[in-house]
Design an enzyme around this catalytic site. Structure first.
Site, PDB file in Angstrom:
ATOM      1  N   LYS A 199      13.336 107.268   5.828  1.00 25.83           N
ATOM      2  CA  LYS A 199      14.266 108.281   5.331  1.00 25.83           C
ATOM      3  C   LYS A 199      14.327 109.393   6.367  1.00 25.83           C
ATOM      4  O   LYS A 199      13.454 110.249   6.436  1.00 25.83           O
ATOM      5  CB  LYS A 199      13.786 108.825   3.980  1.00 25.83           C
ATOM      6  CG  LYS A 199      14.922 109.307   3.054  1.00 25.83           C
ATOM      7  CD  LYS A 199      15.691 110.500   3.570  1.00 25.83           C
ATOM      8  CE  LYS A 199      14.959 111.798   3.362  1.00 25.83           C
ATOM      9  NZ  LYS A 199      15.779 112.988   3.823  1.00 25.83           N
ATOM     10  N   GLU A 274       1.770 115.450   8.439  1.00 23.54           N
ATOM     11  CA  GLU A 274       1.702 116.408   9.544  1.00 23.54           C
ATOM     12  C   GLU A 274       2.638 117.541   9.162  1.00 23.54           C
ATOM     13  O   GLU A 274       3.858 117.373   9.126  1.00 23.54           O
ATOM     14  CB  GLU A 274       2.147 115.775  10.872  1.00 23.54           C
ATOM     15  CG  GLU A 274       1.991 116.722  12.045  1.00 23.54           C
ATOM     16  CD  GLU A 274       2.835 116.320  13.232  1.00 23.54           C
ATOM     17  OE1 GLU A 274       3.326 117.244  13.909  1.00 23.54           O
ATOM     18  OE2 GLU A 274       3.003 115.122  13.460  1.00 23.54           O
ATOM     19  N   CYS A 308       6.043 121.895  15.549  1.00 23.44           N
ATOM     20  CA  CYS A 308       4.895 122.229  14.691  1.00 23.44           C
ATOM     21  C   CYS A 308       3.708 122.721  15.505  1.00 23.44           C
ATOM     22  O   CYS A 308       2.885 123.473  15.005  1.00 23.44           O
ATOM     23  CB  CYS A 308       4.507 121.013  13.860  1.00 23.44           C
ATOM     24  SG  CYS A 308       4.106 119.546  14.832  1.00 23.44           S
ATOM     25  N   GLU A 407       5.217 130.599   8.810  1.00 20.97           N
ATOM     26  CA  GLU A 407       5.743 129.846   9.952  1.00 20.97           C
ATOM     27  C   GLU A 407       7.223 130.147  10.121  1.00 20.97           C
ATOM     28  O   GLU A 407       8.026 129.921   9.211  1.00 20.97           O
ATOM     29  CB  GLU A 407       5.540 128.348   9.729  1.00 20.97           C
ATOM     30  CG  GLU A 407       5.989 127.499  10.898  1.00 20.97           C
ATOM     31  CD  GLU A 407       5.789 126.012  10.653  1.00 20.97           C
ATOM     32  OE1 GLU A 407       5.490 125.301  11.622  1.00 20.97           O
ATOM     33  OE2 GLU A 407       5.945 125.576   9.496  1.00 20.97           O
TER      34      GLU A 407
END
Length: 513
Positions: A199, A274, A308, A407
């Site tokens: 996906k 992750e 990330c 973040e």
């Protein structure tokens, strides 16, 4: 905004010319689902528009898969698994090699499409496509050893372990570097003998279709690789809840990871996450400051800051603070913002106008919280079309600010200062995240202590993020669960089975004699 050489102008023109027929095909055909070896519209026939962040124009329509599409894909993966898992290692390895070859042959098209779809600079996307091929080659080479375990004899038995593929797995990938990150998950899954339902992120579906097409062209059996496009709340949720899907590998935002864990709980689904990061780069006064400066700028502003592992919190020793910041301000001010297909561009647009707004909102938050914006924090002059943000540098940030905790996921660097080693550790560990950390010092003992005490799954000392495929990749705390890379990937995609065979010399207790 800057001078360009004749060759760079020509390369820009060539990139746009190469893009034209690729876009024409996408406009005509759209992005479809790939289920059981067949390209098809969504079961509902619904579609959604995919836009480029360069100017917000529509690239193509995308099949809007939902529960019925996931059901078909999961059943196709389940059916294909029984045959694929039993393929000889060499035969499976050879197909992964062929996928790598197909990627290499089409690396230019992959890079250009990904750059146009995501806004990522072409200078990085060319390397990313080749990295995707390297992922398939690396895990193809590990196939022979993937099922091996340990031999553990005792006095009366020989015990040995083997690893076997877990079954059909779900792979949910993000929008920032979608092609490479898809290969990073899919290659070890296929090498392990699993089948997949992929996906892709709804904001960057284009290269996922191309990747599946290349795998099909390489000879992958029908049903081994399935792709369903759609939104996380529908297609993603159906995938994580499906009984046939034995594990879900996800790269993305931390809150989404927690949703996936809840959704998979009823079927006791194995998960690998992750997730987000608020990664520190700690620079001591004895560091090689020029190399540290290069690494700080690269690790925050490359890939548009949408990575990330970016070093989003610069933690500087107070004795070098002023000199380092003067050089850093100059470098950030010199960053070249522009069209991502221009080889001279260093920072392109954000993935979408909604994400542009999010990044810009943190500049407003910086002002509210009393931090100081030294550079950026606004839309670049003359770039109102598209999702551009000026590279931003902010000082006066403290851990109690939202700016010090959340973040941003964009070209946005916050700066803090420290006096002592212990203070640096405290600042580094002051967020809920723990993906990576970067430490700059020439003191060997200090580097070892810092690497031990900073809470992160990965530490680089005197280096930017340089990925080595056999090593474990992943985070701690709210940054993830599990590890990618080398044999660690096979731990996720395979089940370990112990087999104990008696020498016929041990005593068996008797009952009812």
């Amino acid at each position: 905004m800057w001078s360009k050489s004749k060759n760079e102008d020509m390369n820009f023109i060539e990139n746009k010319e190469r893009l034209t027929p690729l876009l024409a095909d996408l406009k005509k055909e759209g992005v479809k689902n790939f289920i059981g070896g067949e390209w098809q519209a969504a079961a509902s026939k619904a579609t959604f528009e995919n836009q480029t962040p360069i100017d917000n124009s529509v690239i193509c329509d995308v099949a809007q898969g939902e529960e019925r599409d996931i059901e078909m894909a999961a059943e196709a993966a389940k059916k294909a698994f029984e045959d694929w898992r039993s393929w000889p290692h060499k035969k499976r390895r050879d197909i992964l090699y062929r996928i790598a070859e197909e990627i290499e042959k089409h690396a230019e098209d992959i890079a250009i499409l990904e750059s146009y779809d995501t806004g990522q600079c072409i200078r990085f996307m060319k390397k990313s496509a080749i990295r995707g091929a390297a992922n398939f080659r690396y895990f193809a080479d590990q196939i022979i050893d993937a099922g091996h375990g340990d031999s553990m004899p005792d006095e009366h038995h020989i015990n040995y372990s083997i690893r076997q593929p877990i079954g059909p797995v779900g792979v949910i990938t993000p929008w920032n570097v979608p092609f490479m990150l898809s290969t990073w998950k899919i290659a070890p899954a296929l090498a392990a003998g699993c089948t997949i339902v992929h996906k892709p992120a709804e904001l960057s579906p284009v290269t996922a279709q191309l990747l599946a097409r290349l795998a099909d062209r390489a000879g992958l059996p029908k049903g081994v690789w399935n792709t369903v496009n759609g939104y996380g709340e529908t297609a993603g949720k159906a995938l994580t809840e499906h009984e046939a899907i034995k594990a879900v590998a996800f790269v993305g935002e931390t809150t989404t990871g927690s949703h996936i864990m809840r959704q998979g709980a009823a079927t006791l689904k194995r998960v690998h996450f992750e997730l987000g990061g608020k990664n520190p780069v700690i620079v001591f006064d004895d560091a090689d400051l020029e190399r540290a400066l290069d690494a700080v700028v690269f690790m925050k502003y490359s890939l548009n800051g949408e990575r990330c592992t970016s070093s989003s919190r610069l933690i500087l020793h107070e004795s070098i603070y002023n000199d380092f910041m003067e050089k850093l301000k100059t470098r950030v001010g010199n960053l070249k913002v522009g069209h991502p297909l221009d080889p001279n561009t260093e920072v392109g647009p954000m993935i979408h106008s909604s994400h542009q707004e999010k990044v810009l909102s943190y500049a407003a938050l910086a002002r509210e919280e009393g931090a100081i914006i030294l550079k950026g924090g606004e839309i670049p002059e003359g770039m109102s079309e598209g999702a551009y943000v000026m590279p931003t540098l902010v000082e006066g940030v403290t851990p109690d600010m939202r700016l010090g905790q959340e973040e941003v996921f964009g070209p946005f660097l916050s700066v803090l200062s420290f006096k002592t080693e212990q203070e640096a550790i405290s600042l580094a560990n002051s967020t809920r995240y723990g993906l990576t950390a970067y430490i700059w010092t020439k003191d060997v003992g200090r580097s070892i202590r810092m690497a031990r005490d900073v809470e992160a799954g990965m530490i680089w000392v005197n280096s930017q993020n340089v990925r080595h495929l056999p090593t474990p990749f992943g985070g701690v705390k709210y940054s993830g669960i599990g590890r990618d890379g080398g044999d660690y990937s096979f731990d996720f995609y395979m089940e370990t089975k112990n087999i104990s065979i008696a020498y016929d010399t041990h005593t068996i207790p008797q009952l009812g004699v």
